[in-house]
Write a protein that holds these residues in place. Structure first.
Motif: not given
Length: 100
Positions: A72-94
């Motif tokens: 299952t694929v899901e996604y989250h959109v965050y408006v803002g810089a990819p900094d510590l506040r970005w929910p994807g920050y601790p995940s594997r960046r591609v």
């Protein structure tokens, strides 16, 4: 398949799915997942219909690359810089856009 091999396979699938699908609006993309679920985290300049369509195309490509998976694929959109506040920050960046 070991966990790291599985994660690496999902990274390759995601990068392949992103080919031609990354818009100037996208700042960064990260992934997190397991054998059942893949979550895509997008850091963007603004959320709009064109962006959502680009993301759905990436999602569809990922599904197309799964030959024998119930992923299952899901996604989250965050408006803002990819900094510590970005929910994807601790995940594997591609993907990370070059800073302007």
């Amino acid at each position: 398949m070991r966990d790291i091999e599985f994660e690496n396979a999902r990274v390759l699938d995601t990068v392949q799915a992103m080919c031609g699908g990354i818009s100037r609006n996208m700042r960064a993309i990260a992934i997190q997942g397991n054998r059942d679920r893949l979550t895509l985290f997008f850091s963007v300049y603004e959320d709009n219909d064109v962006l959502r369509e680009d993301i759905r195309e990436i999602e569809d490509e990922i599904y197309a690359l799964q030959s024998d998976s119930s992923l299952t694929v899901e996604y989250h959109v965050y408006v803002g810089a990819p900094d510590l506040r970005w929910p994807g920050y601790p995940s594997r960046r591609v993907y990370m856009a070059k800073s302007e």
